[in-house]
Design a protein around this motif. Sequence first.
Motif, PDB file in Angstrom:
ATOM      1  N   THR A 133       0.822  -1.200   0.000  1.00 38.88           N
ATOM      2  CA  THR A 133       0.000   0.000   0.000  1.00 38.88           C
ATOM      3  C   THR A 133       0.861   1.258   0.000  1.00 38.88           C
ATOM      4  O   THR A 133       0.570   2.226  -0.710  1.00 38.88           O
ATOM      5  CB  THR A 133      -0.937   0.003   1.220  1.00 38.88           C
ATOM      6  OG1 THR A 133      -1.760  -1.170   1.182  1.00 38.88           O
ATOM      7  CG2 THR A 133      -1.826   1.248   1.234  1.00 38.88           C
ATOM      8  N   ALA A 134       1.929   1.251   0.784  1.00 38.78           N
ATOM      9  CA  ALA A 134       2.831   2.398   0.810  1.00 38.78           C
ATOM     10  C   ALA A 134       3.447   2.637  -0.564  1.00 38.78           C
ATOM     11  O   ALA A 134       3.579   3.788  -1.010  1.00 38.78           O
ATOM     12  CB  ALA A 134       3.923   2.178   1.848  1.00 38.78           C
ATOM     13  N   ASP A 135       3.813   1.568  -1.266  1.00 36.06           N
ATOM     14  CA  ASP A 135       4.428   1.707  -2.583  1.00 36.06           C
ATOM     15  C   ASP A 135       3.409   2.097  -3.654  1.00 36.06           C
ATOM     16  O   ASP A 135       3.693   2.903  -4.543  1.00 36.06           O
ATOM     17  CB  ASP A 135       5.115   0.405  -2.985  1.00 36.06           C
ATOM     18  CG  ASP A 135       6.398   0.150  -2.214  1.00 36.06           C
ATOM     19  OD1 ASP A 135       6.939   1.115  -1.643  1.00 36.06           O
ATOM     20  OD2 ASP A 135       6.854  -1.005  -2.168  1.00 36.06           O
ATOM     21  N   ALA A 136       2.208   1.506  -3.574  1.00 40.31           N
ATOM     22  CA  ALA A 136       1.206   1.726  -4.623  1.00 40.31           C
ATOM     23  C   ALA A 136       0.402   2.999  -4.408  1.00 40.31           C
ATOM     24  O   ALA A 136      -0.128   3.565  -5.358  1.00 40.31           O
ATOM     25  CB  ALA A 136       0.264   0.522  -4.693  1.00 40.31           C
ATOM     26  N   GLY A 137       0.282   3.448  -3.165  1.00 40.10           N
ATOM     27  CA  GLY A 137      -0.441   4.684  -2.891  1.00 40.10           C
ATOM     28  C   GLY A 137      -1.929   4.529  -2.666  1.00 40.10           C
ATOM     29  O   GLY A 137      -2.621   5.507  -2.395  1.00 40.10           O
ATOM     30  N   SER A 138      -2.433   3.290  -2.756  1.00 40.77           N
ATOM     31  CA  SER A 138      -3.857   3.064  -2.513  1.00 40.77           C
ATOM     32  C   SER A 138      -4.093   1.617  -2.137  1.00 40.77           C
ATOM     33  O   SER A 138      -3.294   0.724  -2.496  1.00 40.77           O
ATOM     34  CB  SER A 138      -4.707   3.416  -3.732  1.00 40.77           C
ATOM     35  OG  SER A 138      -4.563   2.438  -4.751  1.00 40.77           O
ATOM     36  N   LEU A 139      -5.200   1.381  -1.445  1.00 40.23           N
ATOM     37  CA  LEU A 139      -5.555   0.018  -1.070  1.00 40.23           C
ATOM     38  C   LEU A 139      -5.890  -0.821  -2.306  1.00 40.23           C
ATOM     39  O   LEU A 139      -5.520  -1.997  -2.387  1.00 40.23           O
ATOM     40  CB  LEU A 139      -6.750   0.029  -0.112  1.00 40.23           C
ATOM     41  CG  LEU A 139      -6.559   0.726   1.233  1.00 40.23           C
ATOM     42  CD1 LEU A 139      -7.859   0.698   2.021  1.00 40.23           C
ATOM     43  CD2 LEU A 139      -5.444   0.074   2.036  1.00 40.23           C
ATOM     44  N   ALA A 140      -6.582  -0.202  -3.254  1.00 40.68           N
ATOM     45  CA  ALA A 140      -6.992  -0.943  -4.449  1.00 40.68           C
ATOM     46  C   ALA A 140      -5.787  -1.400  -5.262  1.00 40.68           C
ATOM     47  O   ALA A 140      -5.734  -2.541  -5.733  1.00 40.68           O
ATOM     48  CB  ALA A 140      -7.908  -0.070  -5.302  1.00 40.68           C
ATOM     49  N   ALA A 141      -4.811  -0.504  -5.435  1.00 41.41           N
ATOM     50  CA  ALA A 141      -3.613  -0.875  -6.204  1.00 41.41           C
ATOM     51  C   ALA A 141      -2.825  -1.951  -5.478  1.00 41.41           C
ATOM     52  O   ALA A 141      -2.306  -2.884  -6.102  1.00 41.41           O
ATOM     53  CB  ALA A 141      -2.755   0.354  -6.433  1.00 41.41           C
ATOM     54  N   ALA A 142      -2.711  -1.843  -4.158  1.00 38.00           N
ATOM     55  CA  ALA A 142      -2.021  -2.873  -3.389  1.00 38.00           C
ATOM     56  C   ALA A 142      -2.740  -4.202  -3.501  1.00 38.00           C
ATOM     57  O   ALA A 142      -2.106  -5.261  -3.621  1.00 38.00           O
ATOM     58  CB  ALA A 142      -1.920  -2.448  -1.929  1.00 38.00           C
ATOM     59  N   ALA A 143      -4.069  -4.165  -3.461  1.00 32.23           N
ATOM     60  CA  ALA A 143      -4.854  -5.394  -3.559  1.00 32.23           C
ATOM     61  C   ALA A 143      -4.602  -6.118  -4.868  1.00 32.23           C
ATOM     62  O   ALA A 143      -4.511  -7.347  -4.910  1.00 32.23           O
ATOM     63  CB  ALA A 143      -6.337  -5.062  -3.404  1.00 32.23           C
ATOM     64  N   ARG A 144      -4.464  -5.350  -5.958  1.00 29.77           N
ATOM     65  CA  ARG A 144      -4.218  -5.984  -7.260  1.00 29.77           C
ATOM     66  C   ARG A 144      -2.891  -6.724  -7.273  1.00 29.77           C
ATOM     67  O   ARG A 144      -2.783  -7.798  -7.870  1.00 29.77           O
ATOM     68  CB  ARG A 144      -4.253  -4.926  -8.367  1.00 29.77           C
ATOM     69  CG  ARG A 144      -5.666  -4.432  -8.695  1.00 29.77           C
ATOM     70  CD  ARG A 144      -5.682  -3.627  -9.979  1.00 29.77           C
ATOM     71  NE  ARG A 144      -4.972  -2.362  -9.843  1.00 29.77           N
ATOM     72  CZ  ARG A 144      -5.535  -1.230  -9.437  1.00 29.77           C
ATOM     73  NH1 ARG A 144      -6.825  -1.206  -9.101  1.00 29.77           N
ATOM     74  NH2 ARG A 144      -4.837  -0.109  -9.362  1.00 29.77           N
ATOM     75  N   THR A 145      -1.856  -6.162  -6.644  1.00 25.84           N
ATOM     76  CA  THR A 145      -0.555  -6.833  -6.636  1.00 25.84           C
ATOM     77  C   THR A 145      -0.543  -8.048  -5.721  1.00 25.84           C
ATOM     78  O   THR A 145       0.217  -8.981  -5.938  1.00 25.84           O
ATOM     79  CB  THR A 145       0.568  -5.868  -6.206  1.00 25.84           C
ATOM     80  OG1 THR A 145       0.382  -5.509  -4.826  1.00 25.84           O
ATOM     81  CG2 THR A 145       0.577  -4.625  -7.066  1.00 25.84           C
ATOM     82  N   LEU A 146      -1.402  -8.037  -4.695  1.00 25.65           N
ATOM     83  CA  LEU A 146      -1.438  -9.136  -3.723  1.00 25.65           C
ATOM     84  C   LEU A 146      -2.444 -10.217  -4.081  1.00 25.65           C
ATOM     85  O   LEU A 146      -2.409 -11.308  -3.510  1.00 25.65           O
ATOM     86  CB  LEU A 146      -1.757  -8.583  -2.331  1.00 25.65           C
ATOM     87  CG  LEU A 146      -0.680  -7.718  -1.686  1.00 25.65           C
ATOM     88  CD1 LEU A 146      -1.240  -6.985  -0.478  1.00 25.65           C
ATOM     89  CD2 LEU A 146       0.525  -8.571  -1.282  1.00 25.65           C
ATOM     90  N   GLY A 147      -3.366  -9.891  -4.977  1.00 26.15           N
ATOM     91  CA  GLY A 147      -4.375 -10.867  -5.360  1.00 26.15           C
ATOM     92  C   GLY A 147      -5.461 -11.071  -4.316  1.00 26.15           C
ATOM     93  O   GLY A 147      -6.055 -12.151  -4.228  1.00 26.15           O
TER      94      GLY A 147
END
Length: 310
Positions: free
Chosen positions: A13-27
């Motif tokens: 989340t810190a790297d992506a800047g949003s929960l949604a973007a982090a969720a996509r990388t984590l699946g």
Amino acid sequence: MNILQSIRSFIRTADAGSLAAAARTLGISAAAVGQNIARLEAHLGVRLFNRTTRQLALTERGALYLAQVRYIERDLQRAQAAVTDLDATPEGRLRIACSTSFGRHKLAPLLPSLKARYPRLAIELLLADRAVDHAREDVDVSIRIEPQLEEGLVARPIAQVPFVFCAAPSYLARTGVPRTPEALREHRCLLFRHPKDGRHLRWGFVRDGLRFDADVSPALVSDDIDALAAMALAGGGITRLAAFVAAPYLARGELQALFEGNEAGDAQALPEPMRLFLCVSDRRDLTPKVRALMTHIVEGLPAEWRVDVA
């Protein structure tokens, strides 16, 4: 509470800047990411993010915590590898970053057979010609051409792929066929611009054991090798393609190879090959799954391209 899972959600989340973007990388879902971070904050007793309706921003303590835990997952993986038999069956997630043309044309077709060979691998392929940060982008290994190499990476040579200078027969019928690299200055040249530094990749040759760059002026430029191939097919000029890109066009007669045989009396100048490297952040990252990938790639290439990786 799964502390490692929560930390992983926090870092992404810190790297992506949003929960949604982090969720996509984590699946996983954005809600699950948010719950993991909330549990971590409760566990630590501090707020890691300042939240607004539009964005997340690290707090001062969040930034401090990120600096301390950023590489914890990588270090745990290295610790496990250090005490694991190097001949163990490759397993787990294998995230590969690769230069776009090689990834698209050669590596991607090899991955299904790698998966069949090692069913316990979970393989993900990221195609990019930019500088990929192994740690920040959670990459296990990258396949790079020489201009993409960076200080600090451990790079193992795996292949030397021939370059082919070529043009459409219609273009050569209009302009004549250049017989030497020096003649390229009189032709329309289609050049590749590397995203890493914005420079045109030089057209290297070797003659009598000496390397030199052809003197060329760009007529058309692209950062995508398949786009350059399309320009050449349309009669736009001469371009340089890796052999695995050029092969089908040459076989169908849509492009004609240059400099394969010089006129009698001319000193032969051969195109400098494209060198490919398998890269990891540290020698300890040459884990069984990475070594399996390296061996599988080399075995899947033509024998004349291979570099001994033993």
